[in-house]
Design an enzyme around this catalytic site. Structure first.
Site, short mmCIF file in Angstrom:
data_model
loop_
_atom_site.label_atom_id
_atom_site.label_comp_id
_atom_site.label_asym_id
_atom_site.label_seq_id
_atom_site.Cartn_x
_atom_site.Cartn_y
_atom_site.Cartn_z
N TYR A 39 31.53 57.33 44.26
CA TYR A 39 31.89 55.92 44.16
C TYR A 39 31.53 55.19 45.46
O TYR A 39 30.88 54.14 45.44
CB TYR A 39 33.39 55.79 43.87
CG TYR A 39 33.91 54.37 43.97
CD1 TYR A 39 33.48 53.38 43.08
CD2 TYR A 39 34.83 54.01 44.95
CE1 TYR A 39 33.95 52.08 43.18
CE2 TYR A 39 35.31 52.72 45.05
CZ TYR A 39 34.87 51.76 44.17
OH TYR A 39 35.34 50.47 44.27
N ASP A 69 24.24 41.08 30.97
CA ASP A 69 24.16 42.45 31.46
C ASP A 69 23.44 42.42 32.81
O ASP A 69 22.24 42.16 32.86
CB ASP A 69 23.40 43.31 30.46
CG ASP A 69 23.27 44.77 30.90
OD1 ASP A 69 23.79 45.12 31.98
OD2 ASP A 69 22.65 45.56 30.17
N ALA A 75 31.79 46.01 38.39
CA ALA A 75 31.63 47.25 39.16
C ALA A 75 32.10 48.43 38.34
O ALA A 75 32.93 48.30 37.43
CB ALA A 75 32.43 47.18 40.46
N LYS A 120 28.70 52.15 46.01
CA LYS A 120 29.08 50.84 46.53
C LYS A 120 28.36 50.54 47.86
O LYS A 120 27.96 49.40 48.11
CB LYS A 120 30.59 50.76 46.71
CG LYS A 120 31.37 50.76 45.41
CD LYS A 120 31.09 49.55 44.54
CE LYS A 120 31.74 48.30 45.09
NZ LYS A 120 31.55 47.13 44.17
N GLY A 139 37.47 41.35 34.17
CA GLY A 139 38.21 42.35 34.92
C GLY A 139 39.42 41.77 35.63
O GLY A 139 39.70 40.56 35.56
N MET A 140 40.17 42.63 36.31
CA MET A 140 41.41 42.24 36.97
C MET A 140 41.18 41.13 37.99
O MET A 140 41.89 40.11 38.00
CB MET A 140 42.04 43.46 37.65
CG MET A 140 43.36 43.20 38.34
SD MET A 140 44.16 44.71 38.94
CE MET A 140 43.00 45.22 40.24
N LEU A 141 40.19 41.29 38.85
CA LEU A 141 39.88 40.27 39.85
C LEU A 141 39.19 39.08 39.22
O LEU A 141 39.51 37.92 39.54
CB LEU A 141 39.00 40.87 40.94
CG LEU A 141 38.53 39.92 42.04
CD1 LEU A 141 39.72 39.32 42.79
CD2 LEU A 141 37.57 40.63 42.99
#
Length: 290
Positions: free
Chosen positions: A126, A36, A61, A130, A10-12
């Site tokens: 969402y 997984d 996430a 979280k 992912g981006m982060l």
């Protein structure tokens, strides 16, 4: 030090893996194909043995805010059950778990920056999922750091600055909401903060990983336009009423940084200054080269 990064594609995750490798740390990059996190047995096998990892950073996430409204069960599994599995493995192995969370755990109706211990009261699915992930990690008995971030952007994927830059390039004008306020935060700054927290042996607890200061999406887009050499007049003002979305957006997403200062870790700098540092890389495909 041995790190494991889940959600590494992912981006982060990509920026974190790159930074850890650059400083010479041992890093294992895992995405869903390699592990997984919903498979508790697989997670325990991979990470539950002492010495398997010193630090596990969970960047995996469900971040599609609107689709979470329709698929809350799936979002809950990834955002809450997955962290629970990782926390159980970290407790068994003695590794530290860094769980990335979000401003969406707060209702967004505040008038002063949300503190790390303020009451969680998410508006939508969402945020609920979280928040459940935070609770699962806290209740696990593992050594954890919960790091909440917001308005995250980076070089990878299609973050807000790239979307706005594309619209400005194609249309020459874009209208952006003025009534949602937050802290635009560069992934590389968040990565540096995560590393700083681990290096400082930060006590278990919750920390806020956002830029300092505050601004609206409209103000952020004006800065994006300026970095492209586009007149700020190309960015028009509008309100959230004009952009009705399936998921409610917090109007006020500003997070305080008291917990960082208390342990002697400097918060990320002002978002405008940090954007100036990030802009050349983020907008590389949109700024004309000499």
């Amino acid at each position: 030090m041995k790190w494991t990064v889940t959600g590494a594609a992912g981006m982060l995750g990509q920026d974190l893996v790159a930074a850890l490798k650059a400083r010479g740390d041992d890093v294992v990059a895992l995405d869903v194909a390699e592990l997984d996190i919903l498979d508790s047995s697989a997670v325990m096998e991979a990470l539950g043995t002492p010495g398997a990892s010193d630090v596990v950073v969970n960047c995996a996430a469900w971040t599609q805010v609107d689709s979470a409204e329709e698929k809350e069960d799936a979002a809950f599994r990834l955002n809450a059950v997955g962290p629970q599995n990782l926390a159980a493995a970290c407790r068994a192995s003695g590794a530290r778990l860094v769980q990335i969370s979000t401003d969406y755990v707060f209702p967004g109706n505040g008038t002063k920056p949300y503190g790390e211990d303020d009451l969680l009261d998410p508006l939508g699915a969402y945020g609920r999922t979280k928040a459940a992930g935070e609770w699962a990690v806290r209740a696990s008995g593992a050594d954890y750091l919960i790091v909440r971030t917001a308005w995250l952007y980076g070089e990878h994927g299609t973050p807000f600055p790239k979307v706005m830059a594309k619209l400005l390039t194609e249309r020459g004008h874009v209208d952006v909401v003025t009534d949602q306020v937050g802290q635009p935060t560069w992934t590389k700054d968040l990565v540096a903060l995560i590393i700083a927290l681990i290096d400082a042996q930060a006590p278990s607890g919750t920390y806020h990983g956002t830029s300092s200061g505050q601004g609206s999406w409209y103000e952020f887009t004006q800065e994006i336009a300026a970095s492209m050499g586009v007149a700020k007049e190309a960015v028009g003002e509008t309100t959230s009423e004009a952009f009705v979305r399936p998921a409610p957006r917090p109007a006020y997403s500003v997070l305080a940084h008291d917990a960082l200062r208390k342990i002697g870790v400097e918060p990320i700098g002002d978002w405008r200054q940090r954007w100036q540092a990030a802009a050349p890389a983020i907008l590389a495909d949109f700024v004309a080269k000499d």
